[in-house]
Design a protein around this motif. Structure first.
Motif, mmCIF file in Angstrom:
data_model
loop_
_atom_site.group_PDB
_atom_site.id
_atom_site.type_symbol
_atom_site.label_atom_id
_atom_site.label_comp_id
_atom_site.label_asym_id
_atom_site.label_seq_id
_atom_site.Cartn_x
_atom_site.Cartn_y
_atom_site.Cartn_z
ATOM 1 N N ILE A 1 0.845 -1.190 0.000
ATOM 2 C CA ILE A 1 0.000 0.000 0.000
ATOM 3 C C ILE A 1 0.883 1.245 0.000
ATOM 4 O O ILE A 1 0.679 2.178 -0.785
ATOM 5 N N SER A 2 1.874 1.269 0.872
ATOM 6 C CA SER A 2 2.786 2.417 0.950
ATOM 7 C C SER A 2 3.552 2.605 -0.347
ATOM 8 O O SER A 2 3.702 3.737 -0.846
ATOM 9 N N ALA A 3 4.022 1.497 -0.931
ATOM 10 C CA ALA A 3 4.776 1.586 -2.183
ATOM 11 C C ALA A 3 3.906 2.114 -3.314
ATOM 12 O O ALA A 3 4.354 2.928 -4.140
ATOM 13 N N LEU A 4 2.655 1.681 -3.362
ATOM 14 C CA LEU A 4 1.756 2.136 -4.420
ATOM 15 C C LEU A 4 1.379 3.602 -4.234
ATOM 16 O O LEU A 4 1.262 4.343 -5.222
ATOM 17 N N LEU A 5 1.193 4.023 -3.017
ATOM 18 C CA LEU A 5 0.925 5.444 -2.787
ATOM 19 C C LEU A 5 2.125 6.290 -3.221
ATOM 20 O O LEU A 5 1.957 7.395 -3.756
ATOM 21 N N ASP A 6 3.335 5.765 -3.013
ATOM 22 C CA ASP A 6 4.525 6.464 -3.508
ATOM 23 C C ASP A 6 4.495 6.546 -5.038
ATOM 24 O O ASP A 6 4.841 7.581 -5.619
ATOM 25 N N GLU A 7 4.111 5.450 -5.672
ATOM 26 C CA GLU A 7 4.051 5.436 -7.141
ATOM 27 C C GLU A 7 3.000 6.409 -7.666
ATOM 28 O O GLU A 7 3.124 6.928 -8.775
ATOM 29 N N LEU A 8 1.963 6.654 -6.868
ATOM 30 C CA LEU A 8 0.883 7.548 -7.279
ATOM 31 C C LEU A 8 1.166 9.010 -6.941
ATOM 32 O O LEU A 8 0.294 9.864 -7.115
ATOM 33 N N ALA A 9 2.376 9.315 -6.494
ATOM 34 C CA ALA A 9 2.707 10.695 -6.123
ATOM 35 C C ALA A 9 2.541 11.665 -7.288
ATOM 36 O O ALA A 9 2.270 12.852 -7.087
ATOM 37 N N TRP A 10 2.704 11.191 -8.511
ATOM 38 C CA TRP A 10 2.578 12.040 -9.691
ATOM 39 C C TRP A 10 1.149 12.525 -9.927
ATOM 40 O O TRP A 10 0.918 13.518 -10.626
ATOM 41 N N VAL A 11 0.184 11.833 -9.328
ATOM 42 C CA VAL A 11 -1.216 12.083 -9.650
ATOM 43 C C VAL A 11 -1.687 13.456 -9.183
ATOM 44 O O VAL A 11 -2.614 14.029 -9.766
ATOM 45 N N GLY A 12 -1.041 14.025 -8.164
ATOM 46 C CA GLY A 12 -1.417 15.371 -7.739
ATOM 47 C C GLY A 12 -1.275 16.380 -8.861
ATOM 48 O O GLY A 12 -2.176 17.204 -9.101
ATOM 49 N N ARG A 13 -0.165 16.313 -9.577
ATOM 50 C CA ARG A 13 0.051 17.220 -10.714
ATOM 51 C C ARG A 13 -0.942 16.920 -11.835
ATOM 52 O O ARG A 13 -1.516 17.833 -12.437
ATOM 53 N N PHE A 14 -1.118 15.644 -12.117
ATOM 54 C CA PHE A 14 -2.060 15.230 -13.159
ATOM 55 C C PHE A 14 -3.463 15.750 -12.856
ATOM 56 O O PHE A 14 -4.137 16.307 -13.730
ATOM 57 N N ALA A 15 -3.921 15.568 -11.607
ATOM 58 C CA ALA A 15 -5.268 16.002 -11.239
ATOM 59 C C ALA A 15 -5.410 17.516 -11.343
ATOM 60 O O ALA A 15 -6.453 18.023 -11.776
ATOM 61 N N ALA A 16 -4.374 18.247 -10.963
ATOM 62 C CA ALA A 16 -4.426 19.712 -11.052
ATOM 63 C C ALA A 16 -4.554 20.166 -12.500
ATOM 64 O O ALA A 16 -5.351 21.067 -12.817
ATOM 65 N N PHE A 17 -3.802 19.547 -13.391
ATOM 66 C CA PHE A 17 -3.896 19.886 -14.810
ATOM 67 C C PHE A 17 -5.257 19.474 -15.373
ATOM 68 O O PHE A 17 -5.823 20.168 -16.214
ATOM 69 N N LEU A 18 -5.781 18.345 -14.905
ATOM 70 C CA LEU A 18 -7.076 17.864 -15.394
ATOM 71 C C LEU A 18 -8.188 18.831 -14.990
ATOM 72 O O LEU A 18 -9.104 19.102 -15.778
#
Length: 205
Positions: free
Chosen positions: A162-179
């Motif tokens: 779970i922790s590793a996947l949340l780390d992998e999803l760190a990029w999504v904040g930028r993606f969501a902001a652009f979306l």
């Protein structure tokens, strides 16, 4: 479970099932354009109630109400066609300036498709005893695959993954902001708001 992944039988649950269900729902939003059956389900009384439950759970009832409104804005056929076109315009372009490719490799600093995030995700999928479905042609760093993997890690109660996947999803904040900017006040803007709220809640769990 997202249609992108196949898994072995899940062990006994050890995490909040609401997080798992929301992760699967979010994965579905990004995996493929919505078909008529998904739109009809979302427009139903049960579908609207489910969306509102998600919004309440994530502290974003406004985003859920936006989704309900967008799904009811016209005939089911018209809504389906409009959202399919919007999905294609937003997520199926190759270059970021023409769309928002939903792949970690494009957003995590490498700036190219099929970067190191793909290999990392393949390793995490193996750790969860998951593999990509034969019908899925997306690389493993697609946001839908990452979210579906997180849902499975939550089901398994595997805190390390779970922790590793949340780390992998760190990029999504930028993606969501652009979306949010690209789809201002649209269906996928509301999805982006729920996505950001979900990740914050998952980190706190």
């Amino acid at each position: 479970m997202s249609a992108a992944l196949n898994s072995a039988p899940a062990p006994e649950r050890g995490a909040d099932p609401d997080l798992e269900l929301v992760a699967d729902w979010l994965a579905l939003q990004f995996l493929t354009p919505p078909d008529a059956a998904r739109i009809e389900a979302g427009r139903s009384a049960q579908g609207r109630a489910a969306l509102r439950e998600i919004g309440t759970f994530l502290g974003r009832p406004d985003a859920a109400e936006t989704l309900c409104g967008k799904l009811a804005d016209g005939s089911a056929q018209d809504v389906t066609v409009a959202l399919q076109r919007r999905y294609t315009a937003l997520f199926e372009g190759i270059f970021r300036q023409r769309g928002l490719p939903p792949y970690a490799s494009v957003w995590d600093g490498t700036g190219r498709l099929c970067g190191p995030a793909v290999g990392r995700m393949q390793g995490l999928l193996r750790g969860l005893d998951l593999h990509l479905a034969e019908t899925c042609c997306e690389p493993a760093d697609h946001i839908a695959i990452q979210l579906a993997a997180l849902a499975e890690a939550l089901r398994q109660g595997n805190s390390e993954l779970i922790s590793a996947l949340l780390d992998e999803l760190a990029w999504v904040g930028r993606f969501a902001a652009f979306l949010t900017v690209a789809d201002g006040n649209g269906y996928y803007d509301a999805v982006a708001q729920l996505l950001s709220a979900f990740l914050e809640k998952a980190k706190q769990n």
